[in-house]
Scaffold this motif. Structure first.
Motif, short mmCIF file in Angstrom:
data_model
loop_
_atom_site.label_atom_id
_atom_site.label_comp_id
_atom_site.label_asym_id
_atom_site.label_seq_id
_atom_site.Cartn_x
_atom_site.Cartn_y
_atom_site.Cartn_z
N ILE A 1 1.01 -1.17 -0.09
CA ILE A 1 0.10 0.06 -0.09
C ILE A 1 0.82 1.00 0.15
N GLY A 2 0.85 1.88 -1.18
CA GLY A 2 1.77 3.13 -1.10
C GLY A 2 2.92 3.05 -2.13
N ALA A 3 3.22 3.76 -3.08
CA ALA A 3 4.16 3.56 -4.15
C ALA A 3 5.22 4.60 -3.74
N GLY A 4 5.59 4.85 -2.65
CA GLY A 4 6.65 5.86 -2.27
C GLY A 4 7.89 5.02 -2.49
N GLU B 1 -1.61 2.58 -4.97
CA GLU B 1 -1.33 4.22 -4.63
C GLU B 1 -2.49 4.90 -4.91
N SER B 2 -2.65 5.76 -3.75
CA SER B 2 -3.85 6.59 -3.93
C SER B 2 -3.60 7.79 -4.76
N ASN B 3 -2.49 8.34 -5.00
CA ASN B 3 -2.36 9.52 -5.94
C ASN B 3 -2.32 8.96 -7.34
N GLY C 1 6.93 10.77 -2.03
CA GLY C 1 7.85 12.03 -1.82
C GLY C 1 9.01 12.17 -2.80
N VAL C 2 8.81 11.34 -4.08
CA VAL C 2 9.71 11.46 -5.04
C VAL C 2 9.09 11.46 -6.30
N ARG C 3 8.63 12.77 -6.67
CA ARG C 3 7.77 13.02 -7.83
C ARG C 3 8.23 14.58 -8.57
N ALA D 1 14.50 16.47 -3.51
CA ALA D 1 15.29 17.03 -4.85
C ALA D 1 16.84 16.62 -4.85
N VAL D 2 17.26 16.42 -3.67
CA VAL D 2 18.65 16.04 -3.43
C VAL D 2 19.00 14.82 -2.97
N HIS D 3 19.74 13.78 -3.46
CA HIS D 3 19.82 12.60 -3.09
C HIS D 3 20.97 11.78 -2.54
N PRO E 1 -6.74 4.31 -3.68
CA PRO E 1 -6.62 4.35 -2.33
C PRO E 1 -7.00 3.36 -1.56
N VAL E 2 -6.36 2.73 -0.72
CA VAL E 2 -6.98 1.90 0.31
C VAL E 2 -7.51 2.29 1.32
N ASN E 3 -8.65 2.01 1.74
CA ASN E 3 -9.61 2.89 2.73
C ASN E 3 -9.79 1.80 4.05
N ASP F 1 3.07 1.19 3.07
CA ASP F 1 4.29 2.34 3.09
C ASP F 1 3.50 3.59 3.81
N LEU F 2 3.26 3.56 5.01
CA LEU F 2 2.33 4.28 5.74
C LEU F 2 3.10 4.57 7.03
N SER F 3 2.66 6.08 7.46
CA SER F 3 3.16 6.40 8.67
C SER F 3 1.92 6.02 9.60
N GLY G 1 6.50 21.15 10.86
CA GLY G 1 5.98 20.94 9.34
C GLY G 1 6.89 21.74 8.60
N VAL G 2 6.89 21.50 7.26
CA VAL G 2 7.47 22.31 6.06
C VAL G 2 6.73 23.22 5.31
N PHE G 3 7.11 24.30 4.97
CA PHE G 3 6.58 25.24 3.91
C PHE G 3 7.43 25.39 2.81
N ALA H 1 14.02 26.89 -9.15
CA ALA H 1 14.78 26.68 -7.63
C ALA H 1 13.62 26.09 -6.86
N TRP H 2 14.15 25.26 -5.95
CA TRP H 2 13.38 24.62 -4.98
C TRP H 2 13.79 24.99 -3.57
N GLY H 3 12.81 25.24 -2.71
CA GLY H 3 13.35 25.80 -1.20
C GLY H 3 12.26 25.42 -0.32
N LEU I 1 -2.27 17.00 2.56
CA LEU I 1 -3.39 16.46 1.38
C LEU I 1 -2.78 15.62 0.42
N ASN I 2 -1.63 16.20 -0.02
CA ASN I 2 -0.85 15.33 -1.00
C ASN I 2 -0.56 13.78 -0.61
N ASN I 3 -0.09 13.80 0.61
CA ASN I 3 0.60 12.37 0.97
C ASN I 3 -0.04 12.27 2.60
N ALA I 4 -0.85 11.51 2.97
CA ALA I 4 -1.26 11.12 4.18
C ALA I 4 -0.06 10.90 5.49
N ASN I 5 0.94 10.59 4.78
CA ASN I 5 2.05 10.21 5.82
C ASN I 5 2.80 11.42 6.31
C1 LIG Z 1 9.14 18.65 0.54
C2 LIG Z 1 9.82 17.52 0.83
C3 LIG Z 1 11.08 17.68 0.42
C4 LIG Z 1 11.99 16.58 0.65
N1 LIG Z 1 13.39 16.39 0.15
C5 LIG Z 1 14.10 15.60 0.61
C6 LIG Z 1 15.47 15.37 0.03
O1 LIG Z 1 15.80 16.44 -0.90
N2 LIG Z 1 16.04 14.41 -0.23
C7 LIG Z 1 15.75 13.19 0.45
O2 LIG Z 1 16.49 12.35 0.53
N3 LIG Z 1 14.40 13.28 1.02
C8 LIG Z 1 13.82 14.22 0.98
N4 LIG Z 1 12.24 14.31 1.55
C9 LIG Z 1 11.97 13.11 2.10
C10 LIG Z 1 11.54 12.06 1.33
O3 LIG Z 1 10.69 12.39 0.49
C11 LIG Z 1 10.68 11.00 2.13
O4 LIG Z 1 11.77 10.48 3.37
C12 LIG Z 1 10.35 9.70 1.35
O5 LIG Z 1 9.59 9.87 0.44
C13 LIG Z 1 9.59 8.52 2.28
O6 LIG Z 1 9.51 7.50 1.38
P1 LIG Z 1 8.42 6.32 1.66
O7 LIG Z 1 8.32 5.59 0.71
O8 LIG Z 1 8.61 6.01 3.10
O9 LIG Z 1 6.94 7.42 1.85
P2 LIG Z 1 6.51 8.41 0.85
O10 LIG Z 1 7.33 8.87 -0.22
O11 LIG Z 1 5.55 9.28 1.59
O12 LIG Z 1 5.18 7.44 -0.02
C14 LIG Z 1 4.01 6.96 0.63
C15 LIG Z 1 3.02 6.69 -0.55
O13 LIG Z 1 1.98 6.21 0.07
C16 LIG Z 1 0.66 6.69 -0.63
N5 LIG Z 1 -0.44 6.33 0.13
C17 LIG Z 1 -0.67 7.00 1.52
N6 LIG Z 1 -2.09 6.53 2.01
C18 LIG Z 1 -2.44 5.61 0.96
C19 LIG Z 1 -3.43 4.83 1.18
N7 LIG Z 1 -4.51 4.75 2.07
N8 LIG Z 1 -3.72 3.87 0.09
C20 LIG Z 1 -2.72 3.93 -1.00
N9 LIG Z 1 -1.61 4.61 -1.04
C21 LIG Z 1 -1.52 5.65 -0.07
C22 LIG Z 1 1.17 7.99 -0.61
O14 LIG Z 1 0.30 8.86 -1.67
C23 LIG Z 1 2.54 8.16 -1.16
O15 LIG Z 1 2.52 7.97 -2.55
C24 LIG Z 1 11.38 15.10 1.32
C25 LIG Z 1 9.77 15.02 1.42
C26 LIG Z 1 9.41 16.29 1.16
C27 LIG Z 1 7.61 16.23 1.40
#
Ligand SMILES: Cc1cc2nc3c(=O)[nH]c(=O)nc-3n(C[C@H](O)[C@H](O)[C@H](O)COP(=O)(O)OP(=O)(O)OC[C@H]3O[C@@H](n4cnc5c(N)ncnc54)[C@H](O)[C@@H]3O)c2cc1C
Length: 472
Positions: free
Chosen positions: A7-10, A31-33, A39-41, A57-59, A238-240, A254-256, A284-286, A356-358, A402-406
């Motif tokens: 569940i979740g294509a992060g 994947e719900s999105n 977080g990698v799009r 952005a940077v890895h 989305p998986v509910n 792949d959920l918090s 949080g982050v802005f 640019a990204w910030g 809203l973009n990502n429930a995690n």
């Molecule tokens: C603004 C920002 C900047 C960042 N910058 C960096 C950086 O520069 N370098 C770096 O290394 N890391 C960075 N990170 C952190 C990094 O993106 C995350 O640590 C990483 O993406 C976590 O991966 P994950 O697979 O655990 O979860 P996520 O990437 O959060 O993926 C979880 C996925 O699960 C999906 N999902 C959630 N609920 C459901 C559901 N009920 N059903 C189906 N799908 C669901 C979500 O839509 C999402 O696609 C950044 C994050 C953000 C938001």
């Protein structure tokens, strides 16, 4: 017949799916999105032809990921670009501290702090082959206890304590503090030194690269590789409720904890549910993305050649900004983490134009606009920046969630990474849950935040061992 559902294509969900598919299981990812990647799009957030990274952005962790190093991701189009300068950190008077790929060059530029830098950061660079497993994995009996103890001695400290005792001048102190602030904790907290040292050392170990074409290239390569192993990703799915999934031997989330509780809370015994409810999310982050008419006019030459720029001035200023965000206050001089990918990758904007990204840290769930404060910080070190802006896209903590429930309250680390939640992430069970066959594989498990896929890798290995398949 499906063997495993993710569940979740992060990056962690996709990595988990690949490990399971490599073991011969039939895997599907929901994947719900509307696009994969979490977080990698990347997307055209501002104007047509300008490709922005929606989240990461940077890895440094991506290129150093022991699991991804075994995958043929370059055959699926992933190309890492190493900037000339990994991290630049502007200071008043047109000066800047910087981390280059070479440890010696970096140390030499730090003058009388160069030797201390080589001892501290260089020590970790030398020990990396022996400690990387511990840094990028769950807590286990260490294979190299002496190297790990050496790292732990410094890593468990606060970066404020370490930097002020080890270095005499501002450039070295600020450089380490900027890296430590990625950890999203006040800089007087234990473990912030570990974040600062590891992040800085990675610039000499593997670099701080950007993927050509944007972060999306990482996701695209992972999805393509998964497809060659027979795995499938279903977006807009989305998986509910985990009870509504097709039958499978393994379910990896792949959920918090908060979104996990929403879809699987009813399956857990009370004690485990309570533990997940007590899991803490942090600041949080802005975030702002800019389309620019020209490169950012940094006063410092190192900043003009850097992939990542830490904008916030001295150690004391950064510490104050992080302390404010942690304590629920808006900082007037926020610490801003920036990237300028088009300086190295012209494919991401029309000819001569730039992106640019910030972002800066803000109190959890904050609704205050930080746009003006962020741009004022950039103007301090790059006068005339605003004149080059063609368009902006802004994301508040609420937008991120809203973009990502995690990302609860805009916490992009998927939970505070303090001493307790570093080891017990999200509980002492780490990837396992009390429900047979149900696992957690997100950044809310070890080794935590960052784009590396290692949480997914370890969760999937544990799930395979639960089926009696090899863990090696
Ligand atoms: C603004 C920002 C900047 C960042 N910058 C960096 C950086 O520069 N370098 C770096 O290394 N890391 C960075 N990170 C952190 C990094 O993106 C995350 O640590 C990483 O993406 C976590 O991966 P994950 O697979 O655990 O979860 P996520 O990437 O959060 O993926 C979880 C996925 O699960 C999906 N999902 C959630 N609920 C459901 C559901 N009920 N059903 C189906 N799908 C669901 C979500 O839509 C999402 O696609 C950044 C994050 C953000 C938001």
């Amino acid at each position: 017949m499906i063997d495993a559902v993710v569940i979740g294509a992060g990056p962690n969900g996709l990595s988990a799916a690949i490990v399971l598919a490599q073991a011969g299981l039939k895997v599907v990812v929901f994947e719900s999105n509307r696009t994969a990647g979490g977080g990698v799009r990347s997307a055209e957030l501002t104007l047509p032809g300008f490709t922005h990274d929606v989240c990461s952005a940077v890895h440094p962790f991506g290129i150093a990921s022991p699991f991804w190093q075994t995958l043929p991701l370059s055959a699926h189009g992933l190309e890492w670009i190493q900037p000339d300068v990994m991290i630049a950190h502007p200071l008043e008077g047109g000066r800047a501290a910087s981390a280059e790929r070479s440890l010696d060059t970096t140390a030499a530029a730090l003058g009388r702090d160069g030797e201390a830098y080589k001892r501290l950061v260089g020590g970790l660079v030398r020990d990396w082959p022996r400690v990387s497993r511990a840094v990028l994995g769950p807590l286990t009996i260490p294979r190299h206890p002496i190297s790990l103890a050496k790292l732990g001695l410094h890593a468990l400290r606060s970066i404020q304590g370490l930097s002020t005792s080890a270095f005499r001048d501002e450039p070295a102190r600020a450089l380490l503090a900027g890296s430590a602030a990625h950890g999203m904790l006040p800089l007087d907290r234990a473990l912030t030194a570990g974040v600062g040292l590891t992040m800085t050392a990675l610039s000499h170990i593997a670099g701080w690269p950007i993927p050509r074409g944007g972060a999306q290239s990482i996701t695209t390569a992972l999805v393509k590789h998964l497809a060659t192993l027979g795995g499938e990703v279903f977006t807009n799915s989305p998986v509910n409720d985990v009870d509504k999934l097709p039958p499978a031997k393994i379910v990896l989330c792949d959920l918090s904890p908060r979104p996990l509780l929403r879809i699987a809370g009813h399956k857990f015994p009370r004690g485990y549910r309570k533990k997940l409810e007590r899991y803490r999310y942090g600041m949080g982050v802005f975030k702002v993305d800019w389309a620019l008419d020209a490169p950012i006019p940094w006063t410092s030459e190192a900043c003009r050649r850097a992939g990542t720029i830490h904008v916030g001035g001295t150690l004391a200023e950064i510490a104050a900004s992080e302390r404010d965000a942690w304590s629920g206050r808006i900082s007037d001089r926020p610490f801003v983490l920036m990237s300028q990918p088009t300086v190295f990758d012209p494919t991401r904007a029309p000819a001569g134009k730039h992106v640019a990204w910030g972002y800066c840290h803000v109190p959890t769930g904050s609704t205050t606009s930080m746009l003006d404060r962020i741009e004022q910080q950039i103007e301090r070190f790059a006068p005339g920046f605003r004149d080059r802006v063609l368009a902006r896209s802004v994301m508040t903590p609420r937008d991120l969630e809203l973009n990502n429930a995690n990302y609860v309250g805009g916490d992009i680390a998927a939970g505070v990474v303090d001493l307790r939640q570093f080891f017990f992430r999200p509980t002492w069970r780490n990837y396992a849950t009390p429900v047979k066959g149900l696992y957690i594989c997100s950044a809310s498990t070890p080794p935590g935040v960052g784009v590396h896929g290692m949480c997914g890798y370890y969760a999937a290995k544990l799930a395979l061992s639960g089926l009696g398949l090899s863990r090696s």
